[in-house]
Write a protein that holds these residues in place. Structure first.
Motif, PDB file in Angstrom:
ATOM      1  N   MET B 370       0.921  -1.234  -0.085  1.00  0.00           N
ATOM      2  CA  MET B 370       0.066  -0.041   0.093  1.00  0.00           C
ATOM      3  C   MET B 370       0.965   1.249   0.018  1.00  0.00           C
ATOM      4  N   LEU B 371       0.286   2.394  -0.301  1.00  0.00           N
ATOM      5  CA  LEU B 371       0.869   3.724  -0.381  1.00  0.00           C
ATOM      6  C   LEU B 371       0.393   4.214   0.930  1.00  0.00           C
ATOM      7  N   LYS B 372       0.716   4.067   2.123  1.00  0.00           N
ATOM      8  CA  LYS B 372       0.126   4.557   3.176  1.00  0.00           C
ATOM      9  C   LYS B 372       1.012   5.495   4.145  1.00  0.00           C
ATOM     10  N   LYS B 373       0.445   6.491   4.401  1.00  0.00           N
ATOM     11  CA  LYS B 373       1.355   7.332   5.265  1.00  0.00           C
ATOM     12  C   LYS B 373       1.723   6.523   6.634  1.00  0.00           C
ATOM     13  N   GLY B 374       3.250   6.707   6.877  1.00  0.00           N
ATOM     14  CA  GLY B 374       3.569   5.766   8.040  1.00  0.00           C
ATOM     15  C   GLY B 374       4.175   4.603   7.729  1.00  0.00           C
ATOM     16  N   MET B 375       3.673   4.079   6.654  1.00  0.00           N
ATOM     17  CA  MET B 375       4.315   2.684   6.024  1.00  0.00           C
ATOM     18  C   MET B 375       5.742   2.939   5.562  1.00  0.00           C
ATOM     19  N   PRO B 376       6.481   1.841   5.707  1.00  0.00           N
ATOM     20  CA  PRO B 376       7.947   1.928   5.081  1.00  0.00           C
ATOM     21  C   PRO B 376       7.684   2.220   3.875  1.00  0.00           C
ATOM     22  N   ALA B 377       8.782   3.007   3.338  1.00  0.00           N
ATOM     23  CA  ALA B 377       8.865   3.195   1.727  1.00  0.00           C
ATOM     24  C   ALA B 377       9.172   2.471   0.864  1.00  0.00           C
ATOM     25  N   ASP B 378       8.360   1.475   0.633  1.00  0.00           N
ATOM     26  CA  ASP B 378       8.813   0.190  -0.422  1.00  0.00           C
ATOM     27  C   ASP B 378       8.095   0.603  -1.700  1.00  0.00           C
ATOM     28  N   LEU B 379       8.662   0.980  -2.531  1.00  0.00           N
ATOM     29  CA  LEU B 379       7.915   1.757  -3.886  1.00  0.00           C
ATOM     30  C   LEU B 379       8.689   1.303  -5.224  1.00  0.00           C
ATOM     31  N   CYS B 380       7.913   1.068  -5.995  1.00  0.00           N
ATOM     32  CA  CYS B 380       8.358   0.955  -7.267  1.00  0.00           C
ATOM     33  C   CYS B 380       7.937   1.985  -8.331  1.00  0.00           C
ATOM     34  N   ILE B 381       8.990   2.469  -9.179  1.00  0.00           N
ATOM     35  CA  ILE B 381       8.355   3.574  -9.908  1.00  0.00           C
ATOM     36  C   ILE B 381       8.493   3.254 -11.181  1.00  0.00           C
ATOM     37  N   ILE B 382       7.694   3.309 -11.990  1.00  0.00           N
ATOM     38  CA  ILE B 382       7.388   2.401 -13.505  1.00  0.00           C
ATOM     39  C   ILE B 382       7.143   3.383 -14.447  1.00  0.00           C
ATOM     40  N   ASP B 383       7.982   3.251 -15.480  1.00  0.00           N
ATOM     41  CA  ASP B 383       7.627   4.128 -16.944  1.00  0.00           C
ATOM     42  C   ASP B 383       6.988   3.122 -17.888  1.00  0.00           C
ATOM     43  N   PRO B 384       5.882   3.147 -17.793  1.00  0.00           N
ATOM     44  CA  PRO B 384       5.092   1.992 -18.663  1.00  0.00           C
ATOM     45  C   PRO B 384       5.406   2.105 -20.323  1.00  0.00           C
ATOM     46  N   ASN B 385       5.901   3.300 -20.817  1.00  0.00           N
ATOM     47  CA  ASN B 385       6.147   3.373 -22.072  1.00  0.00           C
ATOM     48  C   ASN B 385       7.647   3.209 -22.665  1.00  0.00           C
ATOM     49  N   VAL B 386       8.376   3.093 -21.830  1.00  0.00           N
ATOM     50  CA  VAL B 386       9.844   3.020 -22.262  1.00  0.00           C
ATOM     51  C   VAL B 386       9.965   1.636 -22.962  1.00  0.00           C
ATOM     52  N   THR B 387      10.587   1.474 -24.026  1.00  0.00           N
ATOM     53  CA  THR B 387      10.968   0.373 -24.639  1.00  0.00           C
ATOM     54  C   THR B 387      12.549  -0.009 -24.487  1.00  0.00           C
ATOM     55  N   PHE B 388      12.877  -1.175 -24.256  1.00  0.00           N
ATOM     56  CA  PHE B 388      14.265  -1.572 -24.289  1.00  0.00           C
ATOM     57  C   PHE B 388      14.505  -3.156 -24.850  1.00  0.00           C
ATOM     58  N   THR B 389      15.701  -3.380 -25.076  1.00  0.00           N
ATOM     59  CA  THR B 389      16.077  -4.795 -25.738  1.00  0.00           C
ATOM     60  C   THR B 389      16.780  -5.429 -24.445  1.00  0.00           C
ATOM     61  N   PHE B 390      15.927  -6.619 -24.226  1.00  0.00           N
ATOM     62  CA  PHE B 390      16.212  -7.213 -23.158  1.00  0.00           C
ATOM     63  C   PHE B 390      17.766  -8.187 -23.332  1.00  0.00           C
ATOM     64  N   LYS B 391      18.651  -7.625 -22.969  1.00  0.00           N
ATOM     65  CA  LYS B 391      19.927  -8.138 -23.268  1.00  0.00           C
ATOM     66  C   LYS B 391      20.788  -8.874 -22.257  1.00  0.00           C
ATOM     67  N   LYS B 392      21.238  -9.882 -22.728  1.00  0.00           N
ATOM     68  CA  LYS B 392      22.476 -10.730 -21.787  1.00  0.00           C
ATOM     69  C   LYS B 392      23.134  -9.787 -20.827  1.00  0.00           C
ATOM     70  N   GLY B 393      23.842  -8.961 -21.300  1.00  0.00           N
ATOM     71  CA  GLY B 393      24.830  -8.148 -20.726  1.00  0.00           C
ATOM     72  C   GLY B 393      24.209  -7.022 -19.865  1.00  0.00           C
ATOM     73  N   ASP B 394      22.885  -6.687 -19.878  1.00  0.00           N
ATOM     74  CA  ASP B 394      22.194  -5.768 -19.003  1.00  0.00           C
ATOM     75  C   ASP B 394      21.642  -6.645 -17.735  1.00  0.00           C
ATOM     76  N   LEU B 395      21.605  -7.770 -17.897  1.00  0.00           N
ATOM     77  CA  LEU B 395      20.846  -8.504 -16.842  1.00  0.00           C
ATOM     78  C   LEU B 395      21.705  -8.570 -15.418  1.00  0.00           C
ATOM     79  N   PHE B 396      21.101  -8.317 -14.353  1.00  0.00           N
ATOM     80  CA  PHE B 396      21.440  -8.548 -12.917  1.00  0.00           C
ATOM     81  C   PHE B 396      21.703 -10.092 -12.183  1.00  0.00           C
TER      82      PHE B 396
END
Lengths: 312, 428
Positions: B370-396
């Motif tokens: 949840m995005l609730k006041k007082g909760m730990p700030a665990d957040l995911c910020i998403i750019d839904p429109n960015v395109t990228f090539t999924f490449k071996k060298g970029d993987l974690f």
């Protein structure tokens, strides 16, 4: 010199076109003539080396490939699973890469796991020829069967071909069904449902409800071996019952055309999938299939390899 | 640490709201949330991130990950796996017990948690084995495992074959209000290496029929009904399983379920050419199943999207198809593949936040989502429109066994924040 086909490998019938199949069969015809000469050897592949790598037992196919290569003046070496380094833990890719490092023109491979020839083709430069992979394909068997049928009828188009038995485990059936239907034959398959692959129609066949139905009016009856080494539990009740309901006997042959051919890729379990009388009858072309195998494999080898740069 | 995230689309499953607004992080927590119309407080001297319309979701939660440590560190470690999780937008992950040694005791659970804390990229919640050694016979010590931090129990890829053992596991778990996760498969029908059907016949491979999964899902939902225990079905892949779960939920059985992005994105066709990067268990099914999975996500039958992130090296994947290992990595592709469901109109962005954050965190009982006041700030910020090539060298991730290698994907996490700290930031 025969003209090449556009392929480097022979992996499966699924990659061939009808005119390529015709070209292979036509080429095999000229090689068969050579085999009837006192000196059964031509220089087509002189300087080529062909490695037979067999991870499953084989008498017919291995010998046939060896003879085909020798009669084309190629050098041949055969390796079987029991003497290969795979037993020491080497991967199949490494084994074949090492063989390739000794510069053969082609590796003929038989393996118990479906898809292995495709895997190898991705990793090596030399030609890969599939001599049977798992329960998938056995393209040269289908070609020699087609050759044998064509010799008798002059064509495949319009013939009714019944393939009977363990369709699930039979790579012969899978390659044959594809080839015969591509060439215009009407192919029906029949066997216990527990030995039928899912959706067999995708191989270009119709599934017959009964053995009589499948054989009715057939020009060719191809019986398949019950593959004892591939049976899981409870696929069929007994060989005795199988013989009674799915075995090819003279009673069954009565439904077929009088001129119908009886074929079997061998080895035959006599008295199970085929009665001894049927196997030895006038209609049986089982040994002709074996003879033709050499000519067809000569055609395959020469079409894939003649003119390749590895040739001396 | 104090920073403001502004010009964002705030997707908050807690309030069921989808608003344009801003979010202020202070002392590791969500300090304030407001709409664009409401002015944000004085932020002089505070780091401000203009998100230019990107989405903010609560940090993603993946309830099905294989971290491989201890035992198979050449495939993945807790550090590389959690780093990949952060890159994929995840702040919390649950890891399966099939390590070596298997996580069937407190020592292994403790080890995983301490390693994860050391790495710091994501909260790691171990799932312990149901039975000792995943052998399907004796139960592990549920009480003690829960006490040291296990959040659920599963024998994962080696499903409990004996129905009476499964029954007792569910009963025993319910005395701790613990969750049992089932990899639903009738082992005797799982002898093939791909889906049973058209493609298995064309490739000459033995298949695994849908019935293999359906039977096990039915058995385990019946046992959950019998015992009243909480059951979660892992990686649902068949139309039949979706229907069985739908009916069980209607009867009031305490059952939840997840699917994985590959089951709503790919079909058995992907195996063509003996592609071992399309080999997984359960196998990729047919188009009919794929559509049913999407339906299940839409109508709530399937609660969560999990990755079943299963790293393998070339040693397990570059070999005979039948001998190759099952599984693909998923942490770094789950978000773009799931956003595709939004793009195609199957889910709203808010529904996606439920499937990828709120629901899995509530099933596991780990809080957040949840995005609730007082909760730990665990957040995911998403750019839904960015395109990228999924490449071996970029993987974690340490492994690259993915059918999407080399392909263009759209939408990704541009920042991941765990407890107010950036665990991932996509530059550029």
């Amino acid at each position: 010199m025969t003209s090449n086909i556009r392929h480097k490998h022979l992996l499966g019938i699924q990659h061939l076109l009808a005119d390529e199949i015709t070209h292979i069969l036509d080429t095999a015809e000229s090689f068969k003539e050579i085999l009837s000469r006192p000196i059964k050897k031509v220089p087509t592949l002189r300087g080529c080396t062909i490695v037979n790598l067999f991870f499953e037992p084989s008498t017919r196919t291995k010998l046939s490939f060896e003879l085909a290569a020798k009669r084309l003046s190629a050098d041949t070496v055969s390796v079987s699973a029991s003497t290969s380094s795979v037993l020491k833990g080497e991967t199949i890719i490494d084994t074949v890469k090492n063989i390739e490092a000794m510069r053969p023109s082609a590796v003929v491979i038989r393996h118990s796991s479906s898809g292995v020839p495709w895997l190898l083709a991705k990793h090596v430069e030399c030609s890969i020829i599939n001599a049977g992979d798992g329960i998938n394909e056995h393209p040269t068997q289908a070609l020699l069967d087609a050759f044998t049928i064509r010799e008798h009828f002059g064509r495949l188009n319009g013939l009714k071909i019944a393939i009977v038995g363990d369709i699930l485990h039979s790579r012969v059936a899978h390659s044959g069904a594809r080839l015969f239907s591509m060439m215009g034959a009407d192919v029906s398959v029949c066997g216990p449902v527990s030995l039928m692959p899912p959706k067999p129609e995708v191989l270009g066949v119709t599934v017959s409800k009964s053995l009589e139905d499948a054989v009715e009016g057939a020009d060719v009856i191809m019986s398949l071996r019950i593959q004892k080494e591939r049976q899981e539990k409870a696929l069929i009740s007994s060989e005795r019952e199988y013989a009674r309901f799915f075995g090819i006997t003279s009673n069954v042959m009565a439904y077929a055309k009088k001129s119908a051919l009886i074929m079997h890729p061998g080895p035959i379990n006599r008295g199970v999938e085929m009665s001894p009388e049927t196997a030895d009858s006038e209609q049986s072309v089982v040994l002709e299939q074996v003879t033709n195998g050499v000519a067809v494999r000569m055609a395959v080898l020469s079409l894939l390899l003649a003119g390749s740069e590895s040739q001396a | 640490m104090r920073f403001l995230l502004k010009n964002a689309r705030l997707l908050d499953p807690g309030n069921k709201t989808d608003i344009e607004g801003w979010l202020l992080v202070e002392d590791m927590n969500i300090a304030l949330v407001g709409t664009s119309q409401e002015g944000h407080p004085d932020v002089s001297g505070v780091e401000v991130h203009d998100l230019q319309g990107c989405w903010i979701m609560p940090g993603l939660v993946d309830m099905h990950v294989h971290l491989r440590e201890p035992g198979q560190e050449y495939k993945e470690t807790i550090e590389t796996g959690t780093r990949a999780a952060a890159a994929g937008g995840f702040t919390s992950i649950a890891c399966m017990p099939n390590t070596n040694p298997c996580n069937d005791n407190a020592a292994v659970t403790n080890f995983i948690i301490s390693k994860a804390t050391e790495a710091g990229y994501a909260r790691v919640y171990p799932v312990a084995a149901i039975t000792k050694g995943q052998k399907g016979r004796e139960l592990t010590e549920f009480g003690e495992l829960l006490a040291v931090g296990a959040v659920a129990f599963s024998d994962d890829g080696v499903p409990v074959a004996d129905a009476s053992v499964m029954r007792h596991a569910l009963e025993y778990a319910s005395s701790f209000n613990a969750l049992i996760i089932t990899h639903a498969e009738e082992p005797s029908l799982a002898t093939g290496s791909m889906n049973e059907g058209v493609v298995s016949t064309l490739l000459g491979l033995k298949g695994i029929p849908n019935a293999c999964e359906d039977i096990a899902v039915f058995r385990d939902t019946c046992l959950a009904e019998l015992t009243g225990a909480r059951l979660h079905i892992a990686h649902v892949s068949t139309k039949g399983a979706v229907e069985i779960i739908r009916l069980a939920k209607r009867r009031g059985v305490h059952v939840t379920a997840e699917t994985a992005p590959h089951y709503f994105t790919l079909t058995e066709e992907a195996v063509t050419g003996y592609n071992t990067f399309a080999k997984m268990n359960p196998p990729l099914r047919t188009e009919e199943d794929r559509i049913a999975i999407i339906e299940g996500l839409k109508d709530g039958t399937l609660d969560a999207i999990a990755t079943d992130h299963a790293p393998h090296s070339v040693l397990e994947k570059e070999k005979e198809f039948e001998a190759a290992a099952n599984g693909i990595i998923g942490l770094e592709t789950a978000l773009p593949l799931s956003i595709e469901l939004v793009r195609q109109g199957y889910l709203t962005p808010l529904e996606l936040a439920f499937k990828m954050s709120y629901n899995p965190s509530h099933i596991l009982g780990i809080g957040g989502g949840m995005l609730k006041k007082g909760m730990p700030a665990d957040l995911c910020i998403i750019d839904p429109n960015v395109t990228f090539t999924f490449k071996k060298g970029d993987l974690f991730s340490k492994s690259y066994n993915s059918p999407w290698l080399g392909q263009k994907l759209k939408g990704r996490a541009v920042m991941t924040i765990k407890k107010g700290c950036f665990t991932h930031k996509k530059s550029g």
